[in-house]
Design an enzyme around this catalytic site. Structure first.
Site, short mmCIF file in Angstrom:
data_model
loop_
_atom_site.label_atom_id
_atom_site.label_comp_id
_atom_site.label_asym_id
_atom_site.label_seq_id
_atom_site.Cartn_x
_atom_site.Cartn_y
_atom_site.Cartn_z
N ASP A 107 0.87 -1.17 0.00
CA ASP A 107 0.00 0.00 0.00
C ASP A 107 0.92 1.23 0.00
OD1 ASP A 107 -2.80 1.28 1.13
OD2 ASP A 107 -1.03 2.16 2.10
N LYS A 208 -10.89 -15.24 1.37
CA LYS A 208 -11.52 -14.43 0.31
C LYS A 208 -10.59 -13.35 -0.26
CE LYS A 208 -15.42 -13.51 2.61
NZ LYS A 208 -16.79 -13.00 2.82
N LYS A 217 -19.80 -4.12 -4.02
CA LYS A 217 -18.62 -4.36 -3.21
C LYS A 217 -18.13 -5.80 -3.36
CE LYS A 217 -16.72 -3.43 1.24
NZ LYS A 217 -15.43 -3.13 0.63
N THR A 238 1.39 3.34 13.75
CA THR A 238 1.32 4.48 12.82
C THR A 238 -0.10 4.70 12.29
OG1 THR A 238 2.09 2.97 11.11
CG2 THR A 238 3.74 4.44 12.08
#
Ligand SMILES: NC(=O)c1ccc[n+]([C@@H]2O[C@H](COP(=O)([O-])OP(=O)(O)OC[C@H]3O[C@@H](n4cnc5c(N)ncnc54)[C@H](O)[C@@H]3O)[C@@H](O)[C@H]2O)c1
Length: 446
Positions: A107, A208, A217, A238
């Site tokens: 990410d 999943k 979704k 964080t």
């Protein structure tokens, strides 16, 4: 020979599959000719006047590890590289076969915070690696991200059997990478390293994968678990507090459905846990007893694994873990990006608590304790876009996709639940909705 006659003109035979010197053959139990490796699969042959048909029953076994560890990015820690392999001998063979390669997707925010540590880890371990930071947000959770990953993985060229793809990030990153891995060469092993509380206690633990599609979704996805999930809760330090609340919603779900002790823990210590970001407060001098952060995370994972392991592919539609997920997908997508996943789940759970009360399943005092617990975790308990129409529409959808029965998990006490199959009478729904709105719309929530 096991056989039966379904009608006057059909005849079924059950075959085992036996492998001798690399060749598989069908054998009936009675006429087993040769000793060899017996498969769990079976072939049923049916002969009728119309011809022959074969039914293949092939059980597929998935094995995956969920491993808690400390200091996962410390180069002295083997986990990130070899934690997915149980047996030391195989690990040795793979370590010897130079060079070791790893493709890592992170990410973007997590990359900004931990990217250099990840790079240092692989450099110190002399691993040929490529780190791909991606904007894995809910709005971007689409096939385009999957395709991007697939192109990069293909270019980097990994050995599909021995070089698992690694995903480091929140639930979106893990879901997208999981889907890409399940597609690449039909199934490439992957590893999940969750960095949010929500993905630590929920998205990482099951099978999943998915992306959003056609306004829905997780409409595209697969049931392919990672080879391993590595859990290091120091990543939570964080995270903004709101993201911790978000994860606590999924923990509360498990508490309400099946663990009174976890509910009591969240009720008593929730706010403290939230602001300590679930970091263990145990020191080397403290007693052997688990602190509440460690205990609540452990119980949340254990209770979820109990529900997932026997139903990894969700063949059984009676699922307690669907609590909070009946109206929230529609709500979350409608107001995107306003609500986080766990927040939408909590609004759904809050309404369902009112419904359970209206149905006489929860006392007024129990309902109040649950709502107070939610507020203590700083979670929204009501939302103006969660209209009665949206509730009705979501339940209608549920009925359509659940083989004609509502299969609605509802709490029947603090830490116990049942699945209700009958359609909820509209007057009960309306009364619950009205009370929910009257009592909670001004609770300082969205
Ligand atoms: N596969 C499953 O079974 C399953 C279960 C539950 C939820 N999900 C999915 O998970 C997604 C939600 O996951 P999420 O809540 O982790 O959201 P997320 O992946 O969007 O992450 C939340 C935010 O936190 C940031 N972040 C991540 N780790 C951080 C860290 N350590 N420090 C600072 N910032 C950090 C991210 O950049 C992001 O902005 C949803 O798409 C949901 O559908 C999947």
């Amino acid at each position: 020979m096991k056989s039966n006659t379904n009608s006057c003109c059909s005849h079924q035979t059950e075959f085992d599959l036996v492998q001798v010197k690399g060749t598989w053959t069908r054998q009936t139990e009675r006429c087993r000719a040769e000793q060899g490796k017996l498969s769990d699969a079976k072939i049923y042959e049916n002969k009728s006047d119309h011809g022959v048909s074969w039914t293949v029953v092939s059980p597929i076994v998935f094995t995956y590890k969920v491993i808690q560890c400390k200091d996962i990015l410390d180069p002295r820690n083997d986990t990130l590289l070899w934690g997915h392999i149980g047996d030391e001998e195989t690990k040795g063979t793979l370590t010897d076969s130079e060079p070791v390669k790893r493709f890592v997707i992170m990410d973007e925010t997590v990359h900004r915070l931990y990217g250099s540590q990840v790079a240092q880890y692989f450099e110190a371990r002399e691993v040929v690696h490529r780190i791909l930071p991606l904007p894995t947000t809910e709005e971007n959770k689409r096939m385009e991200l999957v395709t991007k990953i697939l192109e990069e993985v293909h270019e980097f060229c990994i050995d599909r059997r021995s070089e698992p793809i690694i995903a480091i990030g929140g639930g979106v990153c893990l879901d997208v990478v999981g889907l890409a891995a399940s597609l690449y060469r039909r199934r490439t092993p992957y590893i999940r390293v969750p960095t949010t509380l929500l993905s630590y206690v929920d998205a990482s633990v099951g099978a999943k994968t998915g992306v959003n599609f056609a306004g829905g979704k997780n409409k595209l996805g697969s049931y392919v678990p990672p080879v391993a999930t590595f859990l290091d809760c120091s990543f939570f330090q964080t995270l903004p507090i709101r993201q911790i609340s978000n994860g606590l919603a999924e923990m509360l779900k498990m508490a309400l459905m099946k663990h009174r002790g976890l509910f009591q823990l969240l009720e008593a210590d929730g706010r403290k846990l939230l602001h300590a970001k679930l970091q263990s407060c145990r020191t080397s001098n403290s007693s052997e007893l688990e602190d509440s952060a460690t205990a609540s995370i452990r119980i949340a994972i254990e209770t979820l694994l109990e529900e997932l392991a026997p139903n990894l592919w969700e063949d059984d539609l009676d699922r307690l873990v669907d609590f909070g997920h009946l109206i929230s997908p529609e709500l979350e997508m409608r107001v995107l990006p306003e609500l986080l996943h766990g927040e939408a789940v909590n609004i759904d759970m809050s309404f369902m608590v009112y419904l359970a009360h209206q149905k006489g399943l929860l006392t007024g005092a129990e309902k109040e304790r649950i709502i107070q617990c939610m507020l203590g975790l700083e979670l929204p308990v009501w939302h103006q876009d969660c209209t009665l129409d949206l509730v009705r529409k979501s339940l209608k959808q549920r009925l359509k996709h659940s083989a004609g029965s509502l299969r609605m998990p509802l709490p029947t006490g603090l830490g116990s639940a049942e699945i209700f199959h009958d359609v909820i009478e509209d007057c009960v729904l309306c009364q619950a909705y009205q009370k929910w709105t009257d009592e909670l719309s001004s609770s300082g929530n969205k």
